[in-house]
Design a protein around this motif. Structure first.
Motif, PDB file in Angstrom:
ATOM      1  N   MET A  21      33.105  54.048 166.726  1.00  0.00           N
ATOM      2  CA  MET A  21      34.448  53.819 166.643  1.00  0.00           C
ATOM      3  C   MET A  21      33.281  51.992 165.342  1.00  0.00           C
ATOM      4  N   SER A  68      37.408  48.686 162.810  1.00  0.00           N
ATOM      5  CA  SER A  68      38.595  49.305 163.514  1.00  0.00           C
ATOM      6  C   SER A  68      39.385  48.403 163.451  1.00  0.00           C
ATOM      7  N   LYS A 108      39.928  55.143 156.716  1.00  0.00           N
ATOM      8  CA  LYS A 108      39.178  55.925 157.641  1.00  0.00           C
ATOM      9  C   LYS A 108      38.285  55.022 158.404  1.00  0.00           C
ATOM     10  N   GLY A 163      39.512  53.257 160.432  1.00  0.00           N
ATOM     11  CA  GLY A 163      40.259  52.518 161.224  1.00  0.00           C
ATOM     12  C   GLY A 163      41.232  51.058 160.770  1.00  0.00           C
ATOM     13  N   HIS A 203      43.465  47.780 158.598  1.00  0.00           N
ATOM     14  CA  HIS A 203      44.833  48.294 158.254  1.00  0.00           C
ATOM     15  C   HIS A 203      44.446  47.370 156.859  1.00  0.00           C
ATOM     16  N   THR A 218      38.462  53.757 174.645  1.00  0.00           N
ATOM     17  CA  THR A 218      38.666  53.766 173.293  1.00  0.00           C
ATOM     18  C   THR A 218      37.755  53.428 172.202  1.00  0.00           C
TER      19      THR A 218
END
Length: 403
Positions: free
Chosen positions: A1, A5, A31, A33, A35, A246
């Motif tokens: 990750m 992100s 891509k 993650g 905003h 996660t």
């Protein structure tokens, strides 16, 4: 990750030919993650359309303080935009925009937002070779560096003028790689190894029945995911639970019984810097486990229990450099019982939960905790989401390493 992100990225686009690359840059942010919101200078719209960047960012693009074609349109609040962002990236950053940033020449929305931003600011210069090396541009670089802004170095290659040399805006892929490397290097738990326990344990009575509790494991998983986001390498020893890690930096060791959790914790404890025991471990287990399902008895059914090993106390007995955090769920004499556990189990910090507090305890999305350190300093906290409580716990860890 990616470390990007979940990050809120404010992308400032100024008026250079390299602005066409921002379409790819926005795609890569999404891509990863992040905003994304975009602010364009008026001149940048000659090189890339707001519609393109709005479509890719999934947000309206801002380019002026208000819409001159709609007298009822609300103004674009540059302060609000600046406070929204976790990081601001100006790419391309032309010589004109860099000069305005350096000297506060606030004549457009991008500069007004930059001057209001409280987050880290990065800029990716893009201009011709002679402009890039001009003393005024170098002066802008120095001023922005003194402000704490970070340059994403320009690359060498063919320029729009036909010359070849330094001044090309870094390619979008390289901008993303630069940001990820820089952000990772500044993470407060970078290089730290953390052991976390989560969830209940199940102690078998027979092949179909067990002794357990109502712990969901959410608190431990929230701590693990948050710690990994802060740069830590995490080993999460988890009892039976529906939650999933996660973050790729969380290594999950699935266990069922208290003995399995004990063994897993001792496998990893010597190599970690921090251990956080958030699991609700069974204190007792059946002394004998039936190999076949026990049939219903006509009268009373008695299960003889024996104590399980105290995982937290066993870790406290062997700890050397580790910062050891325990949890205590109490229903009466909460503070005194928690203080007793600190001494008995050689803890550095205990996180006290009381079932008397509304919104706390098993199966809740919230928690209300009290921190008590080894010096018996007591710090009660407000009712918060478990994610926010996880952040509070990790702030204690960060403070410990910054002492």
């Amino acid at each position: 990750m990616s470390v990007l992100s979940g990050k809120k990225v404010l992308l400032g686009v100024s008026g250079g030919i390299a602005a066409y690359k921002t379409a790819s840059l926005v795609r890569l942010f999404i891509k990863a993650g992040a905003h994304v919101q975009v602010i364009m200078t008026p001149a940048s719209k000659d090189f890339v359309t707001p519609l393109t960047l709005s479509t890719l960012s999934k947000n309206p693009v801002h380019s002026s303080f208000f819409n001159q074609d709609d007298e009822n349109e609300k103004w674009n609040n540059h302060v609000e935009l600046g406070l929204w962002a976790d990081l601001m990236v100006v790419a391309p950053a032309t010589a004109n925009t860099l000069s305005k940033m350096a000297y506060g020449n606030c004549d457009n929305l991008l500069i007004a937002t930059y001057l209001s931003a409280k987050c880290p600011v990065y800029f990716a210069p893009a201009m011709d070779l002679d402009m890039y090396k001009h003393p005024s541009t170098i002066s802008s670089f120095k001023a922005l560096h003194q402000f704490g802004n970070t340059i994403i170095p320009a690359e060498s290659g063919e320029l729009a003028s036909g010359l070849s040399g330094e001044g090309r805006m870094a390619e979008p892929e390289n901008i993303i790689a630069f940001l990820e490397a820089d952000l990772e290097s500044k993470l407060p738990l970078k290089g730290k190894k953390i052991l976390i326990t989560a969830g209940p344990t199940y102690e078998a009575i027979d092949p179909v029945r067990f002794i357990g509790n109502h712990s969901s494991g959410k608190m431990g998983f929230d701590i693990a995911n948050a710690a990994a986001q802060l740069g830590a390498s995490v080993v999460l020893v988890a009892g039976p639970t529906r939650f999933k890690a996660t973050n790729a930096n969380v290594k999950v060791i699935n266990v069922i019984t208290a003995q399995e959790m004990y063994d897993a914790c001792h496998d990893y404890f010597n190599d970690v810097d921090v251990a956080i025991a958030a699991a609700a471990v069974a204190d007792y287990r059946p002394k004998t486990v039936a190999t076949q399902k026990i049939k219903k008895a006509p009268d009373n059914f008695v299960v003889e229990l024996e104590k399980t090993k105290d995982i937290l106390a066993s870790l406290g007995a062997i700890k050397q450099k580790q910062f050891l955090i325990g949890f205590a769920l109490e229903t009466e004499n909460e503070i005194e019982n928690a203080k007793g556990k600190i001494q008995k189990k050689n803890l550095d910090l205990i996180v006290l939960n009381s079932l008397q507090d509304l919104g706390a305890g098993f199966g809740q999305p919230t928690n209300k905790v009290t921190f008590i350190d080894k010096n018996f300093k007591i710090e009660p906290m407000e009712l918060k989401s478990k994610e926010a409580v996880a952040d509070d716990i990790l702030n204690k860890v960060i403070a410990y390493f910054n002492e």
